[in-house]
Scaffold this motif. Sequence first.
Motif, PDB file in Angstrom:
ATOM      1  N   ASP A 159     -15.927 -34.661 -23.512  1.00 38.02           N
ATOM      2  CA  ASP A 159     -17.057 -33.746 -23.518  1.00 38.02           C
ATOM      3  C   ASP A 159     -18.207 -34.368 -24.307  1.00 38.02           C
ATOM      4  OD1 ASP A 159     -16.447 -33.483 -26.179  1.00 38.02           O
ATOM      5  OD2 ASP A 159     -15.928 -31.371 -26.090  1.00 38.02           O
ATOM      6  N   ARG A 160     -19.260 -33.630 -24.494  1.00 36.52           N
ATOM      7  CA  ARG A 160     -20.444 -34.199 -25.144  1.00 36.52           C
ATOM      8  C   ARG A 160     -20.172 -34.582 -26.597  1.00 36.52           C
ATOM      9  NH1 ARG A 160     -24.741 -29.530 -26.655  1.00 36.52           N
ATOM     10  NH2 ARG A 160     -25.700 -31.440 -27.472  1.00 36.52           N
ATOM     11  N   ASN A 161     -19.105 -34.010 -27.189  1.00 41.90           N
ATOM     12  CA  ASN A 161     -18.759 -34.310 -28.569  1.00 41.90           C
ATOM     13  C   ASN A 161     -17.683 -35.373 -28.701  1.00 41.90           C
ATOM     14  OD1 ASN A 161     -20.551 -32.285 -29.623  1.00 41.90           O
ATOM     15  ND2 ASN A 161     -19.049 -30.740 -29.007  1.00 41.90           N
ATOM     16  N   GLY A 162     -17.229 -35.922 -27.574  1.00 42.08           N
ATOM     17  CA  GLY A 162     -16.250 -36.996 -27.613  1.00 42.08           C
ATOM     18  C   GLY A 162     -14.809 -36.547 -27.528  1.00 42.08           C
ATOM     19  N   ASN A 163     -14.541 -35.264 -27.236  1.00 39.00           N
ATOM     20  CA  ASN A 163     -13.175 -34.766 -27.106  1.00 39.00           C
ATOM     21  C   ASN A 163     -12.708 -34.878 -25.658  1.00 39.00           C
ATOM     22  OD1 ASN A 163     -13.148 -33.819 -29.882  1.00 39.00           O
ATOM     23  ND2 ASN A 163     -14.475 -32.141 -29.188  1.00 39.00           N
ATOM     24  N   GLU A 164     -11.463 -35.304 -25.473  1.00 40.48           N
ATOM     25  CA  GLU A 164     -10.938 -35.455 -24.119  1.00 40.48           C
ATOM     26  C   GLU A 164     -10.797 -34.092 -23.458  1.00 40.48           C
ATOM     27  OE1 GLU A 164      -6.945 -37.100 -21.813  1.00 40.48           O
ATOM     28  OE2 GLU A 164      -7.561 -38.039 -23.706  1.00 40.48           O
ATOM     29  N   ILE A 165     -11.276 -33.979 -22.215  1.00 44.87           N
ATOM     30  CA  ILE A 165     -11.218 -32.702 -21.503  1.00 44.87           C
ATOM     31  C   ILE A 165     -10.428 -32.783 -20.209  1.00 44.87           C
ATOM     32  CG2 ILE A 165     -13.367 -31.848 -22.482  1.00 44.87           C
ATOM     33  CD1 ILE A 165     -14.795 -32.775 -19.950  1.00 44.87           C
ATOM     34  N   GLY A 166     -10.098 -33.979 -19.736  1.00 45.95           N
ATOM     35  CA  GLY A 166      -9.327 -34.073 -18.509  1.00 45.95           C
ATOM     36  C   GLY A 166      -9.463 -35.428 -17.858  1.00 45.95           C
ATOM     37  N   LYS A 167      -8.747 -35.595 -16.752  1.00 47.67           N
ATOM     38  CA  LYS A 167      -8.747 -36.869 -16.035  1.00 47.67           C
ATOM     39  C   LYS A 167      -8.928 -36.618 -14.552  1.00 47.67           C
ATOM     40  CE  LYS A 167      -5.633 -39.128 -19.371  1.00 47.67           C
ATOM     41  NZ  LYS A 167      -4.385 -39.882 -19.559  1.00 47.67           N
ATOM     42  N   ARG A 168      -9.427 -37.627 -13.889  1.00 49.98           N
ATOM     43  CA  ARG A 168      -9.543 -37.612 -12.448  1.00 49.98           C
ATOM     44  C   ARG A 168      -9.185 -38.991 -11.926  1.00 49.98           C
ATOM     45  NH1 ARG A 168      -9.381 -33.060 -13.044  1.00 49.98           N
ATOM     46  NH2 ARG A 168     -10.649 -31.381 -12.144  1.00 49.98           N
ATOM     47  N   GLY A 200      -8.767 -23.598 -19.012  1.00 47.24           N
ATOM     48  CA  GLY A 200     -10.172 -23.600 -19.367  1.00 47.24           C
ATOM     49  C   GLY A 200     -10.863 -24.932 -19.139  1.00 47.24           C
ATOM     50  N   SER A 201     -10.175 -25.905 -18.568  1.00 42.90           N
ATOM     51  CA  SER A 201     -10.793 -27.212 -18.315  1.00 42.90           C
ATOM     52  C   SER A 201     -11.920 -27.062 -17.298  1.00 42.90           C
ATOM     53  CB  SER A 201      -9.752 -28.201 -17.788  1.00 42.90           C
ATOM     54  OG  SER A 201      -8.760 -28.444 -18.754  1.00 42.90           O
ATOM     55  N   PRO A 202     -12.999 -27.786 -17.482  1.00 46.53           N
ATOM     56  CA  PRO A 202     -14.136 -27.695 -16.541  1.00 46.53           C
ATOM     57  C   PRO A 202     -13.854 -28.469 -15.261  1.00 46.53           C
ATOM     58  CG  PRO A 202     -14.629 -29.295 -18.242  1.00 46.53           C
ATOM     59  CD  PRO A 202     -13.285 -28.700 -18.606  1.00 46.53           C
ATOM     60  N   ASN A 203     -12.936 -27.965 -14.452  1.00 41.72           N
ATOM     61  CA  ASN A 203     -12.464 -28.719 -13.296  1.00 41.72           C
ATOM     62  C   ASN A 203     -13.557 -28.936 -12.251  1.00 41.72           C
ATOM     63  OD1 ASN A 203      -9.625 -29.226 -13.902  1.00 41.72           O
ATOM     64  ND2 ASN A 203      -9.387 -27.009 -13.838  1.00 41.72           N
ATOM     65  N   TYR A 204     -14.344 -27.905 -11.976  1.00 42.71           N
ATOM     66  CA  TYR A 204     -15.421 -28.096 -11.008  1.00 42.71           C
ATOM     67  C   TYR A 204     -16.390 -29.167 -11.491  1.00 42.71           C
ATOM     68  CZ  TYR A 204     -14.024 -23.830  -8.514  1.00 42.71           C
ATOM     69  OH  TYR A 204     -13.336 -22.889  -7.792  1.00 42.71           O
ATOM     70  N   PHE A 205     -16.701 -29.114 -12.769  1.00 35.85           N
ATOM     71  CA  PHE A 205     -17.612 -30.114 -13.327  1.00 35.85           C
ATOM     72  C   PHE A 205     -17.016 -31.509 -13.223  1.00 35.85           C
ATOM     73  CE2 PHE A 205     -18.768 -32.814 -16.908  1.00 35.85           C
ATOM     74  CZ  PHE A 205     -20.157 -32.855 -16.788  1.00 35.85           C
ATOM     75  N   MET A 206     -15.730 -31.657 -13.557  1.00 36.28           N
ATOM     76  CA  MET A 206     -15.116 -32.983 -13.520  1.00 36.28           C
ATOM     77  C   MET A 206     -15.033 -33.526 -12.107  1.00 36.28           C
ATOM     78  SD  MET A 206     -12.217 -33.118 -16.525  1.00 36.28           S
ATOM     79  CE  MET A 206     -11.262 -31.699 -15.965  1.00 36.28           C
ATOM     80  N   ASP A 207     -14.799 -32.668 -11.112  1.00 36.16           N
ATOM     81  CA  ASP A 207     -14.821 -33.137  -9.728  1.00 36.16           C
ATOM     82  C   ASP A 207     -16.186 -33.710  -9.375  1.00 36.16           C
ATOM     83  OD1 ASP A 207     -12.221 -32.369  -9.385  1.00 36.16           O
ATOM     84  OD2 ASP A 207     -12.669 -30.573  -8.214  1.00 36.16           O
ATOM     85  N   TRP A 208     -17.228 -32.976  -9.751  1.00 33.43           N
ATOM     86  CA  TRP A 208     -18.591 -33.434  -9.466  1.00 33.43           C
ATOM     87  C   TRP A 208     -18.912 -34.707 -10.253  1.00 33.43           C
ATOM     88  CZ3 TRP A 208     -23.116 -32.736 -12.816  1.00 33.43           C
ATOM     89  CH2 TRP A 208     -24.319 -33.111 -12.200  1.00 33.43           C
ATOM     90  N   ALA A 209     -18.513 -34.739 -11.525  1.00 35.98           N
ATOM     91  CA  ALA A 209     -18.768 -35.920 -12.351  1.00 35.98           C
ATOM     92  C   ALA A 209     -18.013 -37.134 -11.819  1.00 35.98           C
ATOM     93  CB  ALA A 209     -18.373 -35.643 -13.800  1.00 35.98           C
ATOM     94  N   PHE A 210     -16.789 -36.924 -11.318  1.00 40.30           N
ATOM     95  CA  PHE A 210     -16.009 -38.017 -10.754  1.00 40.30           C
ATOM     96  C   PHE A 210     -16.732 -38.627  -9.552  1.00 40.30           C
ATOM     97  CE2 PHE A 210     -12.118 -39.375  -8.223  1.00 40.30           C
ATOM     98  CZ  PHE A 210     -11.906 -40.515  -8.972  1.00 40.30           C
ATOM     99  N   ASP A 211     -17.315 -37.774  -8.709  1.00 45.15           N
ATOM    100  CA  ASP A 211     -18.095 -38.280  -7.576  1.00 45.15           C
ATOM    101  C   ASP A 211     -19.312 -39.060  -8.059  1.00 45.15           C
ATOM    102  OD1 ASP A 211     -16.376 -37.198  -5.713  1.00 45.15           O
ATOM    103  OD2 ASP A 211     -17.496 -35.324  -5.522  1.00 45.15           O
ATOM    104  N   GLN A 212     -19.936 -38.577  -9.136  1.00 41.55           N
ATOM    105  CA  GLN A 212     -21.090 -39.284  -9.677  1.00 41.55           C
ATOM    106  C   GLN A 212     -20.694 -40.667 -10.214  1.00 41.55           C
ATOM    107  OE1 GLN A 212     -24.427 -37.824  -9.835  1.00 41.55           O
ATOM    108  NE2 GLN A 212     -23.386 -36.523  -8.344  1.00 41.55           N
ATOM    109  N   VAL A 213     -19.521 -40.745 -10.840  1.00 42.49           N
ATOM    110  CA  VAL A 213     -19.040 -42.034 -11.349  1.00 42.49           C
ATOM    111  C   VAL A 213     -18.804 -42.997 -10.194  1.00 42.49           C
ATOM    112  CG1 VAL A 213     -17.133 -43.189 -12.521  1.00 42.49           C
ATOM    113  CG2 VAL A 213     -18.057 -41.072 -13.455  1.00 42.49           C
ATOM    114  N   LYS A 214     -18.192 -42.519  -9.120  1.00 36.57           N
ATOM    115  CA  LYS A 214     -17.905 -43.395  -7.985  1.00 36.57           C
ATOM    116  C   LYS A 214     -19.191 -43.906  -7.336  1.00 36.57           C
ATOM    117  CE  LYS A 214     -15.066 -40.504  -5.913  1.00 36.57           C
ATOM    118  NZ  LYS A 214     -14.114 -39.966  -4.912  1.00 36.57           N
ATOM    119  N   GLN A 215     -20.241 -43.120  -7.397  1.00 34.15           N
ATOM    120  CA  GLN A 215     -21.506 -43.548  -6.801  1.00 34.15           C
ATOM    121  C   GLN A 215     -22.142 -44.707  -7.556  1.00 34.15           C
ATOM    122  OE1 GLN A 215     -24.152 -40.208  -6.174  1.00 34.15           O
ATOM    123  NE2 GLN A 215     -22.583 -39.032  -5.090  1.00 34.15           N
TER     124      GLN A 215
END
Length: 732
Positions: free
Chosen positions: A103-112, A309-324
């Motif tokens: 997350d923005r504070n450096g805490n792990e929130i999940g993996k994709r 409570g993991s931001p799963n929708y956000f991580m899916d979108w962020a994962f696509d952004q990383v792949k781009q």
Amino acid sequence: MRDPFQSSNRKRRTIRLIDIDSWVDTGLFRTGRFIGAKIEAFSVFMRRFRLTGFPRAVSEVGSDALTLGLGGAVLAVALALPAFDATRNGWESQGDYSVTFLDRNGNEIGKRGIKRKETVPLEEMPDHLIKAVLATEDRRFFTHFGIDVPGTVRAMGENLRADAVVQGGSSLSQQLAKNLFLSNERTLERKIKEAFLALWLETNMSKEEILKLYLDRAYMGGGNFGVEAASEYYFGKSVKDVNLAEAALLAGLFKAPARYAPHVNLPAARARANEVLTNMVQAGFLTEGQVIGARRHPANVIEQTDTAGSPNYFMDWAFDQVKQLRLKGDRSLTVRSTVDLGFQKVADEAVETILREKADVYRARQAAMVVVEPDGAVRAMVGGRDYGESQFNRATDALRQPGSSFKPFVYATAMMNGYTPQSIVRDAPLCIGGWCPRNYSGGYSGAVSLTTALVKSINIIPVRLAQAIGRDKIVETAKKMGLTTELLITRSLPLGAAEVKVVDMAGAYAVFANGGYKATPYAFTQVMNSRGDVLYDRRKDAPPPERALDDTTVAAMNEILSQVPEWGTGRRAKLDGIKTAGKTGTTSAYRDAWFVGYTGNYAAAVWMGNDNYQPTRRLTGGSLPATIWNQVMTYAHAGVPVKPIPFVEPEDGDSDAVVAEAETPEGGEDVRSAATLSAAATAQLIRLEELMRSARPLRPVASLAVPRPIGEIGLAGADPATTNLPALPDAR
């Protein structure tokens, strides 16, 4: 003297032209007669094959079938081309990224993504797991060509009998195609693409490879993808070691991970596992005696930290952004994202609470929300009500009509073409061709300022503005501000008859919040490889922001939009003691309801409606969406310095924080002008001016011998029945 009968060159030339014309006519005649003879000969020849009776019927049916088949093949190719576009650009290698999100504070929130070391070869997986999956998801997997025709027909029959979707007809190949290339949106277009992509998978991969990919990439609940991750999460062991009961529980998760996730609802998970065991018996994979032990001793799960409570929708979108980014080399990445878990939790709870309490009242089943900072950093994203039930991200992938929340793009364009907030435009009946727009109230207000028109969301005014300035300019402005979807230039475009994304709307309104610069929403600030090397740093690698609106336009729009929560359609969004701006939006038949707003600190967009586009029960943007927006933004501003909206006077409650840097000069005289009017006072004066402009002249009273004060003459001379005061409609 020349002999008149002597031949000339002109005479000779004329004769030669006549000869040529005769030769051409003769040639054409002979050619036509030759072709006619050949056709007649062919007809005589074909008479030998003339069919009658039943053979003729078979021949005609076959001919028609061939014609329709060729037409169908051409149509199939046309439909298949868009689907096959998804298979380009190295899709298989892109899916092999392994990304750990912070997350923005450096805490792990999940993996994709998929880690190669976490995958288990198909031959090492237990036989009873493979049988459980096939018995439940696709019993004819090894015999069909990618589409299970009997299964599809059976499912359609069951659904028609139940008048609801009770069975799915998708083969395992189709489900994999959806997981790899498509979203979960329930549309005919997606189903067509899914079918073609399933055929493509069957052509390019073996059955074993398809099954392996499916087991590795399917969502299994709890933020886990693939059977190996799910087995570790639920049972604390590798999938190679699961017993029959545990295999049945895993196989039961593919249908609805959220509903049957054992860490959320263990009884439901065990009941579903029992159905899987029954499926294995019915498919002939096992006998009832072989499954009796698993029925009597169902699987147990280990305790683990709940990741609901993991931001799963956000991580899916962020994962696509990383792949781009298409980074080369190491594919095991760590990404520092922009998400704030506090925002995310409040946004999730606000959406769920409102839907739980009001969904039945308003017949609205879904919602989406995006919160961004003025530069575009996404702090929270709600892509739907339940990620486990549906991974379709309504915040980034759904295309919905914005209604009146689109009007600021129209007004901003007008401000760039000579209009001001005080410009007067007539609100009166208007028809363009056969289209006659109406106001939400049904009435008309006469001459009104652009401020009143937008604050009260009058429909006629933006249509008139579009006629004056050009709809193409409105589209250009919307694109500059961040809308990425194709906007069709139609007569109803100024009223929001277009398709937009929630995330784009949040970013576009952030342009007002940051002073006029494009604020494309982004998901992360840094990407590092497994060695800790920084592969991407937004501060260095991102391009500089582009100017979307000039200062004059931003000042004018912020002046107007900051009054919508004061006395307009967005009063429920107004924050206590904090200057708030925004716009409501409601579409035809109440299919979509929006509130998009901003402060000096954040911009956020909220959408509510139904996935199937069914109308809600008169849900407007100024009701539930504005309420959700208020709850989330109230939390967002708690305990933080309040930033001013550019060019707008701050609220009294936060003026100290805003003007703290403006020191009083020696002598104690305040540099702030006491003559400056507040935004609310200015709005009241504008309304008063409009009333005075539109009122009819007073009739003279001839019988009065002694002049009376002007105020008394006004009261006595004005006829309440004839005075034409404009009505201010309660628009959306």
